[in-house]
Design a protein around this motif. Sequence first.
Motif, PDB file in Angstrom:
ATOM      1  N   ALA A   1      55.735 -68.368  42.888  1.00  0.00           N
ATOM      2  CA  ALA A   1      55.595 -67.343  41.852  1.00  0.00           C
ATOM      3  C   ALA A   1      54.793 -67.881  40.680  1.00  0.00           C
ATOM      4  CB  ALA A   1      56.984 -66.879  41.390  1.00  0.00           C
TER       5      ALA A   1
ATOM      6  N   LEU B   1      51.175 -66.313  39.596  1.00  0.00           N
ATOM      7  CA  LEU B   1      51.070 -65.589  38.332  1.00  0.00           C
ATOM      8  C   LEU B   1      50.177 -66.304  37.335  1.00  0.00           C
ATOM      9  CD1 LEU B   1      54.766 -64.550  38.080  1.00  0.00           C
ATOM     10  CD2 LEU B   1      52.845 -63.101  38.678  1.00  0.00           C
ATOM     11  N   SER B   2      50.242 -67.643  37.309  1.00  0.00           N
ATOM     12  CA  SER B   2      49.475 -68.339  36.295  1.00  0.00           C
ATOM     13  C   SER B   2      47.997 -68.335  36.645  1.00  0.00           C
ATOM     14  CB  SER B   2      49.975 -69.767  36.145  1.00  0.00           C
ATOM     15  OG  SER B   2      49.796 -70.463  37.369  1.00  0.00           O
TER      16      SER B   2
ATOM     17  N   TYR C   1      54.385 -59.202  44.694  1.00  0.00           N
ATOM     18  CA  TYR C   1      55.145 -59.199  43.450  1.00  0.00           C
ATOM     19  C   TYR C   1      56.440 -58.430  43.588  1.00  0.00           C
ATOM     20  CZ  TYR C   1      55.949 -58.957  38.450  1.00  0.00           C
ATOM     21  OH  TYR C   1      56.488 -59.088  37.202  1.00  0.00           O
TER      22      TYR C   1
ATOM     23  N   PRO D   1      59.467 -60.929  45.157  1.00  0.00           N
ATOM     24  CA  PRO D   1      59.030 -62.242  44.690  1.00  0.00           C
ATOM     25  C   PRO D   1      60.065 -63.335  44.840  1.00  0.00           C
ATOM     26  CG  PRO D   1      59.821 -61.002  42.854  1.00  0.00           C
ATOM     27  CD  PRO D   1      60.050 -60.142  44.085  1.00  0.00           C
TER      28      PRO D   1
ATOM     29  N   ASP E   1      64.993 -66.458  42.886  1.00  0.00           N
ATOM     30  CA  ASP E   1      64.689 -65.740  41.637  1.00  0.00           C
ATOM     31  C   ASP E   1      65.277 -64.329  41.711  1.00  0.00           C
ATOM     32  OD1 ASP E   1      61.636 -64.509  40.026  1.00  0.00           O
ATOM     33  OD2 ASP E   1      63.683 -64.795  39.272  1.00  0.00           O
ATOM     34  N   LEU E   2      66.586 -64.245  41.781  1.00  0.00           N
ATOM     35  CA  LEU E   2      67.251 -62.946  41.782  1.00  0.00           C
ATOM     36  C   LEU E   2      68.727 -63.147  41.476  1.00  0.00           C
ATOM     37  CD1 LEU E   2      68.962 -62.960  44.692  1.00  0.00           C
ATOM     38  CD2 LEU E   2      66.718 -62.461  45.587  1.00  0.00           C
ATOM     39  N   VAL E   3      69.378 -62.070  41.035  1.00  0.00           N
ATOM     40  CA  VAL E   3      70.838 -62.079  40.948  1.00  0.00           C
ATOM     41  C   VAL E   3      71.325 -61.384  42.204  1.00  0.00           C
ATOM     42  CG1 VAL E   3      72.831 -61.413  39.592  1.00  0.00           C
ATOM     43  CG2 VAL E   3      70.689 -61.927  38.455  1.00  0.00           C
TER      44      VAL E   3
ATOM     45  N   HIS F   1      69.690 -61.425  30.291  1.00  0.00           N
ATOM     46  CA  HIS F   1      69.876 -60.002  30.595  1.00  0.00           C
ATOM     47  C   HIS F   1      71.362 -59.682  30.633  1.00  0.00           C
ATOM     48  CE1 HIS F   1      65.612 -59.718  31.753  1.00  0.00           C
ATOM     49  NE2 HIS F   1      65.796 -60.955  32.124  1.00  0.00           N
TER      50      HIS F   1
ATOM     51  N   ILE G   1      73.517 -57.264  33.325  1.00  0.00           N
ATOM     52  CA  ILE G   1      73.690 -57.444  34.769  1.00  0.00           C
ATOM     53  C   ILE G   1      75.134 -57.770  35.126  1.00  0.00           C
ATOM     54  CG2 ILE G   1      73.023 -58.847  36.743  1.00  0.00           C
ATOM     55  CD1 ILE G   1      70.298 -59.175  35.506  1.00  0.00           C
TER      56      ILE G   1
ATOM     57  N   ILE H   1      67.777 -54.073  36.781  1.00  0.00           N
ATOM     58  CA  ILE H   1      66.848 -54.858  37.603  1.00  0.00           C
ATOM     59  C   ILE H   1      67.482 -56.216  37.816  1.00  0.00           C
ATOM     60  CG2 ILE H   1      64.550 -55.868  37.759  1.00  0.00           C
ATOM     61  CD1 ILE H   1      64.292 -52.949  37.715  1.00  0.00           C
ATOM     62  N   MET H   2      67.575 -56.635  39.087  1.00  0.00           N
ATOM     63  CA  MET H   2      68.233 -57.905  39.365  1.00  0.00           C
ATOM     64  C   MET H   2      67.331 -58.885  40.105  1.00  0.00           C
ATOM     65  SD  MET H   2      71.980 -56.307  40.110  1.00  0.00           S
ATOM     66  CE  MET H   2      72.439 -57.482  41.309  1.00  0.00           C
ATOM     67  N   ARG H   3      66.115 -58.462  40.429  1.00  0.00           N
ATOM     68  CA  ARG H   3      65.222 -59.343  41.182  1.00  0.00           C
ATOM     69  C   ARG H   3      63.994 -59.683  40.343  1.00  0.00           C
ATOM     70  NH1 ARG H   3      67.701 -57.324  46.170  1.00  0.00           N
ATOM     71  NH2 ARG H   3      67.212 -58.956  47.656  1.00  0.00           N
ATOM     72  N   GLY H   4      63.454 -60.820  40.631  1.00  0.00           N
ATOM     73  CA  GLY H   4      62.173 -61.179  40.027  1.00  0.00           C
ATOM     74  C   GLY H   4      62.210 -61.341  38.517  1.00  0.00           C
ATOM     75  N   LEU H   5      63.352 -61.666  37.966  1.00  0.00           N
ATOM     76  CA  LEU H   5      63.464 -61.766  36.502  1.00  0.00           C
ATOM     77  C   LEU H   5      62.659 -62.943  35.977  1.00  0.00           C
ATOM     78  CD1 LEU H   5      67.284 -61.035  36.267  1.00  0.00           C
ATOM     79  CD2 LEU H   5      65.419 -59.495  35.679  1.00  0.00           C
ATOM     80  N   LEU H   6      62.731 -64.077  36.698  1.00  0.00           N
ATOM     81  CA  LEU H   6      61.958 -65.237  36.263  1.00  0.00           C
ATOM     82  C   LEU H   6      60.476 -64.976  36.421  1.00  0.00           C
ATOM     83  CD1 LEU H   6      61.827 -68.183  35.308  1.00  0.00           C
ATOM     84  CD2 LEU H   6      61.882 -68.866  37.685  1.00  0.00           C
ATOM     85  N   ALA H   7      60.109 -64.345  37.540  1.00  0.00           N
ATOM     86  CA  ALA H   7      58.698 -64.056  37.770  1.00  0.00           C
ATOM     87  C   ALA H   7      58.163 -63.178  36.646  1.00  0.00           C
ATOM     88  CB  ALA H   7      58.522 -63.373  39.116  1.00  0.00           C
ATOM     89  N   LYS H   8      58.957 -62.203  36.250  1.00  0.00           N
ATOM     90  CA  LYS H   8      58.519 -61.306  35.167  1.00  0.00           C
ATOM     91  C   LYS H   8      58.337 -62.104  33.877  1.00  0.00           C
ATOM     92  CE  LYS H   8      61.279 -58.052  33.381  1.00  0.00           C
ATOM     93  NZ  LYS H   8      62.064 -56.807  33.229  1.00  0.00           N
TER      94      LYS H   8
ATOM     95  N   LEU I   1      57.740 -65.326  33.520  1.00  0.00           N
ATOM     96  CA  LEU I   1      56.596 -66.228  33.624  1.00  0.00           C
ATOM     97  C   LEU I   1      55.285 -65.463  33.502  1.00  0.00           C
ATOM     98  CD1 LEU I   1      57.677 -68.597  36.504  1.00  0.00           C
ATOM     99  CD2 LEU I   1      57.522 -69.125  34.092  1.00  0.00           C
ATOM    100  N   ARG I   2      55.255 -64.279  34.129  1.00  0.00           N
ATOM    101  CA  ARG I   2      54.061 -63.454  34.085  1.00  0.00           C
ATOM    102  C   ARG I   2      53.653 -63.175  32.647  1.00  0.00           C
ATOM    103  NH1 ARG I   2      51.301 -60.359  37.422  1.00  0.00           N
ATOM    104  NH2 ARG I   2      50.232 -58.625  36.455  1.00  0.00           N
TER     105      ARG I   2
ATOM    106  N   LEU J   1      53.512 -67.429  30.753  1.00  0.00           N
ATOM    107  CA  LEU J   1      52.587 -68.468  31.195  1.00  0.00           C
ATOM    108  C   LEU J   1      51.168 -68.284  30.663  1.00  0.00           C
ATOM    109  CD1 LEU J   1      53.581 -69.502  34.794  1.00  0.00           C
ATOM    110  CD2 LEU J   1      53.396 -70.922  32.788  1.00  0.00           C
ATOM    111  N   PRO J   2      50.598 -67.064  30.745  1.00  0.00           N
ATOM    112  CA  PRO J   2      49.262 -66.930  30.147  1.00  0.00           C
ATOM    113  C   PRO J   2      49.256 -67.295  28.660  1.00  0.00           C
ATOM    114  CG  PRO J   2      49.752 -65.037  31.521  1.00  0.00           C
ATOM    115  CD  PRO J   2      51.001 -65.832  31.440  1.00  0.00           C
TER     116      PRO J   2
END
Lengths: 141, 76
Positions: A4, A8-9, A23, A26, A72-74, A110, A113, B7-14, B16-17, B20-21
């Motif tokens: 990921a 993304l970077s 995405y 992910p 990367d999920l709960v 968050h 959750i 929302i429970m998925r991809g929280l870290l990805a979001k 970082l998105r 990171l930039p």
Amino acid sequence: MFSAVVRLSASGVRSLARTRPCYTAPLASRCYSHGKAETDEEFDARWITYFNKPDIDAWELKKGMNTLIGYDLVPEPKILDSALRACRRLNDLASAIRILEAVKDKSGPHKGIYPYLIQELNPTLKELGISTPEELGMDHV
Amino acid sequence: MSLQKPIMRGLLAKRLRFHLPIAFALSLIAAAAFKYGVTEPRKQAYADFYKQYDAMKEFNGMKEAGIFESVRPSGE
């Protein structure tokens, strides 16, 4: 997770369209150029099946939970339900409560959750006689 | 009042998105600021110093001051 980061970077906003299929799923899934990526439902079903094994042993429970927490999920309530029932079969109340602590931690900032998860798991918690960390006063130092 | 499913998925990805930039951009800005605020002025200072530097004049000044062992001031 590293995949990921790299995805993304490297591309940022520009390649939003290109990376979108990856995405939406992910987690541990990779962006294969071959084969299909696993859907969220398939992922959930796989983990529910894992914890539903009737003769699951303590090692498998711990390994499963540690692996699951690494994503990367709960975890969905139904996966947690399956894991809590596995704890019941193994007479492991400590792990059951630890699972609740773990998913609260996984939620990070968050705050919505964990209450949702407890709401969804309440019937199971009552049925299996599992107290939440809050009920035990274990949610603060 | 029951809670909606968050929302429970991809929280870290979001996260970082988003971050990171920004992190990369800030790092590049920091590097550029150091380059143009510190290293380039320093290099320019050295260049300016040596542009009009007369090595023989400096040497003779040092020689007369008597700091060398192999060559003594013109008086001795």
